[in-house]
Design an enzyme around this catalytic site. Sequence first.
Site, mmCIF file in Angstrom:
data_model
loop_
_atom_site.group_PDB
_atom_site.id
_atom_site.type_symbol
_atom_site.label_atom_id
_atom_site.label_comp_id
_atom_site.label_asym_id
_atom_site.label_seq_id
_atom_site.Cartn_x
_atom_site.Cartn_y
_atom_site.Cartn_z
ATOM 1 N N GLU A 248 8.029 -10.343 -3.234
ATOM 2 C CA GLU A 248 8.911 -11.299 -2.535
ATOM 3 C C GLU A 248 8.414 -11.357 -1.098
ATOM 4 O OE1 GLU A 248 11.370 -13.101 -3.719
ATOM 5 O OE2 GLU A 248 11.594 -12.222 -5.704
ATOM 6 N N CYS A 282 13.947 -14.517 5.308
ATOM 7 C CA CYS A 282 12.773 -15.180 4.719
ATOM 8 C C CYS A 282 13.077 -16.602 4.289
ATOM 9 C CB CYS A 282 12.288 -14.365 3.531
ATOM 10 S SG CYS A 282 13.620 -14.035 2.372
HETATM 11 P P1 NAD Z 1 6.466 -5.867 6.500
HETATM 12 O O1 NAD Z 1 5.555 -6.485 5.501
HETATM 13 O O2 NAD Z 1 5.925 -5.554 7.837
HETATM 14 O O3 NAD Z 1 7.046 -4.490 5.934
HETATM 15 C C1 NAD Z 1 7.690 -4.442 4.695
HETATM 16 C C2 NAD Z 1 7.581 -3.037 4.139
HETATM 17 O O4 NAD Z 1 6.215 -2.738 3.905
HETATM 18 C C3 NAD Z 1 8.135 -1.942 5.048
HETATM 19 O O5 NAD Z 1 8.827 -1.006 4.247
HETATM 20 C C4 NAD Z 1 6.875 -1.307 5.616
HETATM 21 O O6 NAD Z 1 7.035 0.058 5.927
HETATM 22 C C5 NAD Z 1 5.920 -1.462 4.439
HETATM 23 N N1 NAD Z 1 4.505 -1.431 4.801
HETATM 24 C C6 NAD Z 1 3.908 -2.002 5.862
HETATM 25 N N2 NAD Z 1 2.579 -1.758 5.851
HETATM 26 C C7 NAD Z 1 2.323 -1.004 4.750
HETATM 27 C C8 NAD Z 1 1.154 -0.434 4.167
HETATM 28 N N3 NAD Z 1 -0.047 -0.591 4.729
HETATM 29 N N4 NAD Z 1 1.273 0.274 3.024
HETATM 30 C C9 NAD Z 1 2.475 0.422 2.429
HETATM 31 N N5 NAD Z 1 3.629 -0.094 2.926
HETATM 32 C C10 NAD Z 1 3.551 -0.807 4.076
HETATM 33 O O7 NAD Z 1 7.740 -6.827 6.587
HETATM 34 P P2 NAD Z 1 9.034 -6.680 7.494
HETATM 35 O O8 NAD Z 1 8.674 -6.973 8.908
HETATM 36 O O9 NAD Z 1 9.747 -5.405 7.195
HETATM 37 O O10 NAD Z 1 9.954 -7.854 6.901
HETATM 38 C C11 NAD Z 1 9.826 -9.174 7.285
HETATM 39 C C12 NAD Z 1 9.045 -9.958 6.264
HETATM 40 O O11 NAD Z 1 9.655 -9.820 4.984
HETATM 41 C C13 NAD Z 1 9.038 -11.445 6.540
HETATM 42 O O12 NAD Z 1 7.760 -11.952 6.280
HETATM 43 C C14 NAD Z 1 10.041 -11.995 5.537
HETATM 44 O O13 NAD Z 1 9.853 -13.344 5.200
HETATM 45 C C15 NAD Z 1 9.820 -11.098 4.375
HETATM 46 N N6 NAD Z 1 10.975 -11.092 3.485
HETATM 47 C C16 NAD Z 1 10.861 -11.709 2.277
HETATM 48 C C17 NAD Z 1 11.962 -11.755 1.434
HETATM 49 C C18 NAD Z 1 11.884 -12.425 0.090
HETATM 50 O O14 NAD Z 1 12.757 -12.179 -0.725
HETATM 51 N N7 NAD Z 1 10.878 -13.242 -0.192
HETATM 52 C C19 NAD Z 1 13.170 -11.170 1.826
HETATM 53 C C20 NAD Z 1 13.239 -10.546 3.075
HETATM 54 C C21 NAD Z 1 12.118 -10.510 3.900
#
Ligand code: NAD
Length: 476
Positions: A248, A282
């Site tokens: 997602e 999102c």
């Molecule tokens: P992010 O991608 O920075 O982080 C998400 C998760 O990934 C966190 O738990 C983080 O610790 C982990 N992560 C980051 N780098 C990693 C790596 N190298 N290895 C393993 N895990 C890693 O996103 P964010 O800033 O927390 O959230 C915002 C984003 O999420 C926006 O792009 C938003 O659109 C998206 N989002 C999507 C939905 C959906 O349902 N489509 C819902 C909510 C948020």
Amino acid sequence: MTTSFGLLTDLNEHPGLPTFGVTNPATGKELVRLTDHDAQSAARFADSSFKAFQSWRHTTAFARSQLLRRWFERMLAGIDELAQAISAEMGKPIQEARGEVMYAAGFAEWYAEEAKRLNGETFASQHRHKRLHTLRQPVGPVYAVTPWNFPAAMITRKVAPALAAGCTVIVKPAEQSPVTAVLLERYWREVGGPEGTFQVITSNRPAQVSAVFFADSRIRKLTFTGSTEVGVHLYQQSAKTLKRVSLELGGHAPFIVFADADIQRAAEEIVQCKFRNAGQTCVCTNRIYVHRSIMAPLLDALSTKVVALKLGDPALADTQIGPLVDRHGLNKVVEHVEDAVSKGASIVVGGQRQSGLYFQPTILRDVAPGMRIMEEETFGPVAPIIPFDDEDEVIAAANDTPFGLAAYVWTRDLETVHRLSEQLDYGIIGINDGTPSTPQAPFGGMKASGIGREGGHWGIEEYLDTKFVSVGLAQR
Ligand code: NAD
């Protein structure tokens, strides 16, 4: 250990291990310290998940259903505690945080019911002596990685269907907002959730911890919500042990207001869609296309509502706009506004950063392709307005993005409704509805917005294997 919002103690459940701090974005102060798990810890979580799966997979759907129902009820009983945790750790206004808890609990309620409806099928054979049927079985232990912007709902949307299906789950919450996740896990144990079925691994080293699960072939599925960039990376990592994957990811939602729209309602729903969670969802619109003939009245109606939004302390009941989650988030908003203005957009309302991590609710007009705000998720309280003249033009513009999560259409014309529903390349379409998400509906995106669906009966499919059983009877 006591948090500044007073209700929680002893959140660090692994004394002796290193910790990391969680900061309240509204105050800049440290809220609590949680265990900073490392690769060695992660391996223990995987062992425990695998062990628990051996018995959890054989529990009856009715037993799983009852536990999920009790988890749902526990969340409702804990609404104050959960909402305060959400609000304190990531700045969501408290009333909105309560709404998130209800939405989050709704997944436990829904999947408590769905657990009992995982039916296989029987189907015909061309041979008289064969009997054919399918079984639905859990895929196995699941690794879930979640973002900070919905600290409760992004967890229950994964954990409830996984547990209902008979999978065990390890959740790694975002380092900015892990407190709510710890509470949800605690509630699950309180209502009788068996050891190892749902575990939360808090960590400030996501890559190190995740690498353990990607390498472990006993973990059969990755479910991720977060940015497209990280999602693609984790998709590649999961290939090594060929995990089932659902993603997602980010969005860039168009919100199209046709000339025949109810302008007051459209303005009201733009406010809901764009400014909830200070624009950090999102499915928040990132491009508002307005038919040129109604630009003036729409801007009037919208400006009146946006100016009235109350920005302030998220812990107060009447606050509507809280802070951005962190400095990085705030800087991106500032940069998007500056870039748009330098390329010809003008500020109708707001446009200024405030002290701390706050940014004024903002409307930009004369926004055009080529500006960063038209291409990247802003994730902040900025509404960019773009004029359009005809339907084909606006469909092409709306689809001209790598993303495909949510799109919104405002019109009273039935034909436009059907044409747009079919032609917009998005997983979720709101017709005269700026907030369509609900636990029983499929949520998910096309193109760079993801793979798979969460919610409804679709959401549990992601955690099930379909096994084909062919029974050969003796020929008579
Ligand atoms: P992010 O991608 O920075 O982080 C998400 C998760 O990934 C966190 O738990 C983080 O610790 C982990 N992560 C980051 N780098 C990693 C790596 N190298 N290895 C393993 N895990 C890693 O996103 P964010 O800033 O927390 O959230 C915002 C984003 O999420 C926006 O792009 C938003 O659109 C998206 N989002 C999507 C939905 C959906 O349902 N489509 C819902 C909510 C948020």
